[in-house]
Motif scaffolding. Sequence first.
Motif, PDB file in Angstrom:
ATOM      1  N   ILE C 231       0.874  -1.186   0.000  1.00 47.23           N
ATOM      2  CA  ILE C 231       0.000   0.000   0.000  1.00 47.23           C
ATOM      3  C   ILE C 231       0.902   1.224   0.000  1.00 47.23           C
ATOM      4  CG2 ILE C 231      -1.868   1.180   1.228  1.00 47.23           C
ATOM      5  CD1 ILE C 231      -2.251  -1.527   2.752  1.00 47.23           C
ATOM      6  N   GLY C 232       0.529   2.231  -0.726  1.00 51.79           N
ATOM      7  CA  GLY C 232       1.309   3.464  -0.721  1.00 51.79           C
ATOM      8  C   GLY C 232       2.483   3.418  -1.665  1.00 51.79           C
ATOM      9  N   LYS C 233       3.526   4.128  -1.308  1.00 52.48           N
ATOM     10  CA  LYS C 233       4.680   4.221  -2.195  1.00 52.48           C
ATOM     11  C   LYS C 233       5.883   3.566  -1.541  1.00 52.48           C
ATOM     12  CE  LYS C 233       3.906   8.119  -5.240  1.00 52.48           C
ATOM     13  NZ  LYS C 233       4.441   9.421  -5.646  1.00 52.48           N
ATOM     14  N   GLU C 234       6.980   3.515  -2.286  1.00 51.37           N
ATOM     15  CA  GLU C 234       8.130   2.755  -1.839  1.00 51.37           C
ATOM     16  C   GLU C 234       8.635   3.211  -0.469  1.00 51.37           C
ATOM     17  OE1 GLU C 234      11.581   3.038  -4.261  1.00 51.37           O
ATOM     18  OE2 GLU C 234      12.681   1.712  -2.917  1.00 51.37           O
ATOM     19  N   LYS C 235       8.858   4.517  -0.334  1.00 47.75           N
ATOM     20  CA  LYS C 235       9.385   4.985   0.945  1.00 47.75           C
ATOM     21  C   LYS C 235       8.307   5.632   1.812  1.00 47.75           C
ATOM     22  CE  LYS C 235      14.200   5.507  -0.340  1.00 47.75           C
ATOM     23  NZ  LYS C 235      15.162   6.435  -0.951  1.00 47.75           N
ATOM     24  N   SER C 236       7.076   5.517   1.394  1.00 46.83           N
ATOM     25  CA  SER C 236       5.954   6.021   2.184  1.00 46.83           C
ATOM     26  C   SER C 236       4.883   4.960   2.145  1.00 46.83           C
ATOM     27  CB  SER C 236       5.421   7.335   1.591  1.00 46.83           C
ATOM     28  OG  SER C 236       6.444   8.284   1.493  1.00 46.83           O
ATOM     29  N   THR C 237       5.058   3.958   3.017  1.00 45.56           N
ATOM     30  CA  THR C 237       4.153   2.803   2.929  1.00 45.56           C
ATOM     31  C   THR C 237       2.897   3.006   3.759  1.00 45.56           C
ATOM     32  OG1 THR C 237       5.366   1.790   4.739  1.00 45.56           O
ATOM     33  CG2 THR C 237       6.030   1.179   2.515  1.00 45.56           C
ATOM     34  N   GLY C 238       1.872   2.279   3.374  1.00 46.97           N
ATOM     35  CA  GLY C 238       0.644   2.245   4.158  1.00 46.97           C
ATOM     36  C   GLY C 238      -0.278   3.412   3.881  1.00 46.97           C
ATOM     37  N   THR C 239      -1.291   3.481   4.739  1.00 50.21           N
ATOM     38  CA  THR C 239      -2.265   4.559   4.596  1.00 50.21           C
ATOM     39  C   THR C 239      -2.001   5.599   5.673  1.00 50.21           C
ATOM     40  OG1 THR C 239      -3.768   3.558   6.178  1.00 50.21           O
ATOM     41  CG2 THR C 239      -4.038   2.933   3.866  1.00 50.21           C
ATOM     42  N   THR C 240      -2.663   6.725   5.535  1.00 49.86           N
ATOM     43  CA  THR C 240      -2.717   7.673   6.640  1.00 49.86           C
ATOM     44  C   THR C 240      -4.059   8.365   6.594  1.00 49.86           C
ATOM     45  OG1 THR C 240      -1.484   9.339   7.850  1.00 49.86           O
ATOM     46  CG2 THR C 240      -1.763   9.717   5.499  1.00 49.86           C
ATOM     47  N   ILE C 241      -4.389   8.988   7.706  1.00 47.62           N
ATOM     48  CA  ILE C 241      -5.660   9.707   7.731  1.00 47.62           C
ATOM     49  C   ILE C 241      -5.366  11.164   7.379  1.00 47.62           C
ATOM     50  CG2 ILE C 241      -7.638  10.394   9.121  1.00 47.62           C
ATOM     51  CD1 ILE C 241      -7.040   8.000  10.932  1.00 47.62           C
ATOM     52  N   PHE C 242      -5.814  11.562   6.208  1.00 51.39           N
ATOM     53  CA  PHE C 242      -5.654  12.959   5.826  1.00 51.39           C
ATOM     54  C   PHE C 242      -6.830  13.751   6.379  1.00 51.39           C
ATOM     55  CE2 PHE C 242      -3.369  10.683   2.420  1.00 51.39           C
ATOM     56  CZ  PHE C 242      -2.142  11.323   2.506  1.00 51.39           C
ATOM     57  N   GLY C 243      -6.509  14.824   7.091  1.00 52.52           N
ATOM     58  CA  GLY C 243      -7.563  15.702   7.586  1.00 52.52           C
ATOM     59  C   GLY C 243      -7.612  16.913   6.675  1.00 52.52           C
ATOM     60  N   LYS C 309      10.644  17.020  -2.261  1.00 55.26           N
ATOM     61  CA  LYS C 309      11.178  17.579  -3.508  1.00 55.26           C
ATOM     62  C   LYS C 309      10.468  18.883  -3.857  1.00 55.26           C
ATOM     63  CE  LYS C 309      12.567  13.435  -5.682  1.00 55.26           C
ATOM     64  NZ  LYS C 309      11.722  12.364  -6.189  1.00 55.26           N
ATOM     65  N   ALA C 310       9.203  18.964  -3.515  1.00 63.16           N
ATOM     66  CA  ALA C 310       8.433  20.168  -3.830  1.00 63.16           C
ATOM     67  C   ALA C 310       8.682  21.283  -2.833  1.00 63.16           C
ATOM     68  CB  ALA C 310       6.943  19.832  -3.859  1.00 63.16           C
ATOM     69  N   GLY C 311       9.539  21.022  -1.839  1.00 62.02           N
ATOM     70  CA  GLY C 311       9.884  22.090  -0.903  1.00 62.02           C
ATOM     71  C   GLY C 311       8.919  22.212   0.258  1.00 62.02           C
ATOM     72  N   THR C 312       8.359  21.091   0.664  1.00 57.65           N
ATOM     73  CA  THR C 312       7.553  21.117   1.876  1.00 57.65           C
ATOM     74  C   THR C 312       7.648  19.728   2.510  1.00 57.65           C
ATOM     75  OG1 THR C 312       5.379  21.602   2.791  1.00 57.65           O
ATOM     76  CG2 THR C 312       5.416  20.510   0.646  1.00 57.65           C
ATOM     77  N   LEU C 313       6.811  19.439   3.488  1.00 61.76           N
ATOM     78  CA  LEU C 313       6.885  18.141   4.153  1.00 61.76           C
ATOM     79  C   LEU C 313       5.477  17.627   4.414  1.00 61.76           C
ATOM     80  CD1 LEU C 313       9.699  19.009   6.692  1.00 61.76           C
ATOM     81  CD2 LEU C 313       9.916  17.369   4.831  1.00 61.76           C
ATOM     82  N   LEU C 314       5.405  16.303   4.591  1.00 62.39           N
ATOM     83  CA  LEU C 314       4.097  15.680   4.798  1.00 62.39           C
ATOM     84  C   LEU C 314       3.509  16.023   6.163  1.00 62.39           C
ATOM     85  CD1 LEU C 314       1.903  13.697   3.802  1.00 62.39           C
ATOM     86  CD2 LEU C 314       3.239  11.856   4.801  1.00 62.39           C
ATOM     87  N   GLY C 315       4.403  16.215   7.154  1.00 58.31           N
ATOM     88  CA  GLY C 315       3.922  16.573   8.490  1.00 58.31           C
ATOM     89  C   GLY C 315       2.903  15.574   8.996  1.00 58.31           C
ATOM     90  N   THR C 316       1.765  16.089   9.437  1.00 58.53           N
ATOM     91  CA  THR C 316       0.711  15.221   9.963  1.00 58.53           C
ATOM     92  C   THR C 316      -0.347  14.929   8.914  1.00 58.53           C
ATOM     93  OG1 THR C 316      -0.459  17.166  10.738  1.00 58.53           O
ATOM     94  CG2 THR C 316       0.973  16.066  12.309  1.00 58.53           C
ATOM     95  N   GLY C 317      -0.073  15.310   7.679  1.00 51.70           N
ATOM     96  CA  GLY C 317      -1.053  15.070   6.625  1.00 51.70           C
ATOM     97  C   GLY C 317      -2.312  15.903   6.796  1.00 51.70           C
ATOM     98  N   ALA C 318      -2.173  17.025   7.491  1.00 49.80           N
ATOM     99  CA  ALA C 318      -3.324  17.888   7.707  1.00 49.80           C
ATOM    100  C   ALA C 318      -3.341  18.944   6.613  1.00 49.80           C
ATOM    101  CB  ALA C 318      -3.229  18.551   9.075  1.00 49.80           C
ATOM    102  N   ILE C 319      -4.344  18.853   5.768  1.00 47.68           N
ATOM    103  CA  ILE C 319      -4.378  19.713   4.588  1.00 47.68           C
ATOM    104  C   ILE C 319      -5.294  20.900   4.841  1.00 47.68           C
ATOM    105  CG2 ILE C 319      -5.019  19.791   2.152  1.00 47.68           C
ATOM    106  CD1 ILE C 319      -4.487  16.629   2.285  1.00 47.68           C
ATOM    107  N   ILE C 320      -4.726  22.100   4.754  1.00 44.75           N
ATOM    108  CA  ILE C 320      -5.545  23.299   4.943  1.00 44.75           C
ATOM    109  C   ILE C 320      -5.626  24.014   3.599  1.00 44.75           C
ATOM    110  CG2 ILE C 320      -5.821  25.460   6.213  1.00 44.75           C
ATOM    111  CD1 ILE C 320      -4.047  24.241   8.404  1.00 44.75           C
ATOM    112  N   VAL C 321      -6.833  24.220   3.149  1.00 50.35           N
ATOM    113  CA  VAL C 321      -7.047  24.738   1.799  1.00 50.35           C
ATOM    114  C   VAL C 321      -7.540  26.187   1.865  1.00 50.35           C
ATOM    115  CG1 VAL C 321      -8.298  24.390  -0.355  1.00 50.35           C
ATOM    116  CG2 VAL C 321      -7.672  22.417   1.062  1.00 50.35           C
TER     117      VAL C 321
END
Lengths: 565, 173, 429, 180
Positions: C231-243, C309-321
Amino acid sequence: MPDGGAGQKFENPVTITIDGREIVAEQGDMLLQVALDNGIEIPHYCYHPKLSIDGSCRMCQVKTGAPKLAIACNTPVADGMEVDTQSEEVAKARRGVMELLLINHPLDCPICDQAGECYLQDYSYGYGRADARTTSPRRKGVKRHPIGPRVVFDQERCILCRRCVRFTSEISKTNELRVFGIGDHSHIGTAPDAPLDNDYSINTADICPVGALLSSDFHHKRRVWFLEETQTVCPSCSKGCNVKVGMFKNEIQRLVPRRNDEVNETWMCDHGRLHYAFAQDETRLRDAVVRGESSNGTVPVVPLDKALEDAAGRIKSTADEHGAAAVGILGSGALTNEELYQLAAFARAVGTPNVDVPVPTGEADGFLIQAEKVANARGAREMGVVPGDGGKDASGILAGAAAGDIKLLYVVDARSLLAASDAEAVQAALDGGATLILQDANVSELTDKAAVLLPGQVWVEKDGTFTNHEGRVQRIRRAMTPAEGSYCDGGIFTRLSALLAGTDPSAARFDARATLAEIAEKIDGYAGMTFERLGSLGVKLGDAAPAPAPAEPESEEGSAPAEPA
Amino acid sequence: MAPVLPEALRERIVAEFPKYPEKRAVLLTALHFTQETFEGWIPKETVPEIAALLELEPIEVWEVVYFYAMFNSEPVGRCHVRVCTNLSCCLRGARPLMRRLEELLGVRPGEVTEDGRFSVGEVECLGSCGTAPVVQINNEVYRENVGIDDLPGLLDELRQRLDARDAEGESEG
Amino acid sequence: MTEELRLLLPSGDENWSSLADYESNDGYAAAKKALQSMKPEDVLEEVKASGLRGRGGAGFSTGMKWSFLPKDGRRPRYIACNADESEPGTFKDRQILERNPHKLIEGLLIAAWANTIDAAYVYMRGEYRGPYENLVTAVDEARAAGYLGKNILGSGMDFDVYVHRGAGAYICGEETGLMESLEGRKGQPRKRPPFPAVSGLWKQPTVINNVESMAHVPHIVLKGSEWFKAIGKEKSTGTTIFGVSGQVMKPGTYELPLGVPLREIIFEHAGGLRPGRSLKAVIPGGVSMPVLTADMAMEVDMDHDTLQKAGTLLGTGAIIVMDDTSCVVRAAIAIARFFRHESCGQCTQCREGTGWLHKLMKSVEAGTATLEDLDTIDEITSFMEGHTICALSDAAAWGSGWFVRRFRSDFEAHVHQGGCPFEGTSFEI
Amino acid sequence: MAVRVVKVDREGLAKAAGPLSARAIATGLSITARHFFRNLWGWIVGKPTIATVMYPEEDVVKPPAFRGMPVLVEMDNGKERCVACGLCEWACPVDCISITPDETEDAIERYPQVFDIDMGRCMYCGLCEEACPEEAIVMSDRVEIAAFSRAATLWHKDDLLVPVDRLARRLEYVRRGYER
């Protein structure tokens, strides 16, 4: 700093390089201290060699080869470590800390007592930027708040290095200070109804790198750059804390501790620090007095030399009439070793065995404060100011005076005597009708009762040595110019001895250096001690003795005389 | 002086001790319990007693009280209503909500209504960003997706609850 | 559209808080497998092999972290479980605590088996009163059922879980700040060394993990690391809960494999923007993480490598739009204010820098700033990054500093115009 | 000290100057003469053009750069601006300033309880003014400070205070100096 450097031995020596300079240090010692010990300046605020490491001011950052800068105070040295304290990256980090510390620091250096010995000022010149980039109002806080009875707090100046907090939790162990609040509202404070009040509270002002905590006693008294500082020793108890006396126009402005790891580390008690007024206030005795039958109410002031002649005359006549043992001498532990040595000589000249030093005692606290409340009680014993064969001790002398056996009481430093003895015993001794010769620097209850009053000097006017409670011999240095025509206590003894011997008293000048040489020759443990050998930190009894000389084959007699030093 | 901490509260605190190797670890819990007992704040007199119970210096309790946002060292309203004003809530109208709340109650943050029933405040992110804006009552209950128009109803409900508690207190007294 | 995967949470509005519900959905099967048929080393290896990375923000390998515990047999050893979910924008752990608390308990139990742990302390933020009650009830239930306590499942292991409440300080989400707080002190981070694995809670070896990281452990053990890695990608496996929060139609939590395109999350799962609006900015991992412009956001996938690579980080996967009505300066002020409020006050750069950043951001909004002030902001953030005891200072510098870098023209417009060009249309802070 | 007598060769000097010096002397004398006669004429016809200031009946307005005796700035509330920081005392090359600081209850907590300047020693160098961080001590235009005793040359704080508006020109000059 303590002696060290050259002769230092390491258990696990490692070699590191700081700015290209190779340095040998003990493995695991912290980089900042290693650098400081080797004369390399790394600026710092929260680090203090006698307190635990806090690591929060971030001023001591250096480049060690790790990707990020490291704080030198919490970086153990390891073999082969290469440290750069000068690169642009380090300089920028320091500039950042300085600028951030200053955005909320008030610009009240002109009224701040710390100005002149302020880390923030010094580092601002050394590492800060010249201009300010913000004009927004600075954080407001309480000013000149009496956070304790002896310490003033200025919240606006505080840079939250927490040295004082660590001091009260680790050194005084009284836990009065903590940081309250969070973020940029953090501030030092005390719990309700629990002010900063302990026996060592003013040390917090010493270790405060800025002007946030200040000594109430020194508050707004004098700019530090006007002070002439002299290294000496605190006279208030037998601990012998190393201090600096700050003088201005021949007046003591303050006492501050100086570091001596063997004695007081870098602290001193509040009592000792604030106990100096007696050296310069109106209680000082300046005039020699000789009371005859006809003085009727006025104080008959005479030149000191005249008073000395009179005193010598009275001692001689008492000894002639009643025997030398009718003279009782009560010395003082406030005198220097050299003076006490001359006191012992004077007692021998009188010929009385009734000599002693009454030592006032009080509470000891297991840290710095000692029970003996004079600086040199140990020295008095070492110098032989003790009852001779069959002689009376201090209480015996007082009792003897009360009983009429002692006809002449020679008292040095009445306040010591009064503090050390039972008030009734002193009163009874005075009532016994003995003649009182008083050699003293300050007014006391005995002053008016003395037939002859010889004004002495106080510690800050003298050169010499004290021996502390554990037998460490330490230099005291003259910081205050004594009144013209006065003699130090040692000078009074040498002149009296000369008068008793019938020689010229003016040739009997007291020379502390020469007396110490004599002590070194004659008294056990003092061998090899000179002012130079004692240096600024002193030497323990026995430690200055020169190494036993190797056999001297070239000597014609074949062997040196076996005379113990 | 008579102890300020009620015996029940003391017992509740002591009951927490076995969970930890050190009594000190119970401090935050003890302060929460104290705040619940004393209508939302920590009276000065309780601190030395809590300290003694946990074998601490009073100042060690004080520094903790002043550090954490949830502890009040000054009285607050019996209903302390707080609005999250962090980014996600502000993006969905937390600021007008806060303003309306201040208007309705006639108090600003840091003030208590004259009857002592309400106080208001701003609070940092409460972890309710997907249901923003969020209002928190007395460090306990969340009200999520609160619109400006929901406020009067919410306040009425709170008033009724306070009335009910008062009546309960009187009948007990 | 990537399907939601239900590893951590029950689907829909379902709630598995009761032990019975949890057990009937494979609950504690993994724990039984681990404790009764696996050696602790094997469990550790399995977790390591799964590639599970911490879900608390830093993304450090969970298995690796466990392997840092000393092998000297020093006891007791603790787990500190980080449930101090305070990063603005983040509300994922709360879902687990409210709807699937036994998953966490089971994770803790397996972690305890793998690492010879004596007790776990779940440090929950004080505001989570509901989740707290829920977890405490679940722990009591688990204890009653023999999943906690003495000789668990006949394995000979004694282990218990205690739930501890914080009191409203973001800094307690920092691992050593959390430990200080748990011990009953102010939550000020400790300087390192020593590291928590060697000297953590009460100076004992301690492993510290986020709630979601722990909740992933049961299904890794049950289904194997290979399954999880798929599940997921090579160096980012599994799921996460995106808020997802902010200006989208359907804010909420979505459990998806790592590596899902950000565009898909916003426009498909979260229902897209309000009608007629276009995208302005997206924060991909909680307010600590560098913001992305709309163009950047459309390109990235939500996994560690791509975002870095895009110049940020995944952090807690909390997406603020934020949509085009949003003033980015205001967003930066809100973030700067938050960090100013939450700096613990220890380190100079953070204590003073967060305050100064906030003041400068406000002056940009008020129109009193100059272009030099924008450069000053940039320099202050460089003073703050990487120079302090913990990462809060970095977070504060990134969170608001990157707004200036990525939306410089908006900031300059404020300077030139002497105020906010979006006045009256943008959200208020 | 022994006195050494040096012989000066005046003849040689005159020779070196030559006829030029004679012309210069003549030019100088002619200017003097011209002014003398013009003033004489002006005095006769009642329109004097004389440039001499009749001190002490008259006085000149001194330029702001003029350095007279140092004085203390008195604020509108009648108090000194000085905070007794001691920088002037430190800067003074002749040690003529002596200050005893003390604490007050005012907003600025420090003031000079004693501020003395020994004008018998002051050399008008202005370093005190330059050192002052508070614009509290400035060089005034006052120079008439002769006294009949040593004691009278010691100026105390109350004597030294001058209202701030009377020092406005100098203060402005000082501030311009900072900008430079």
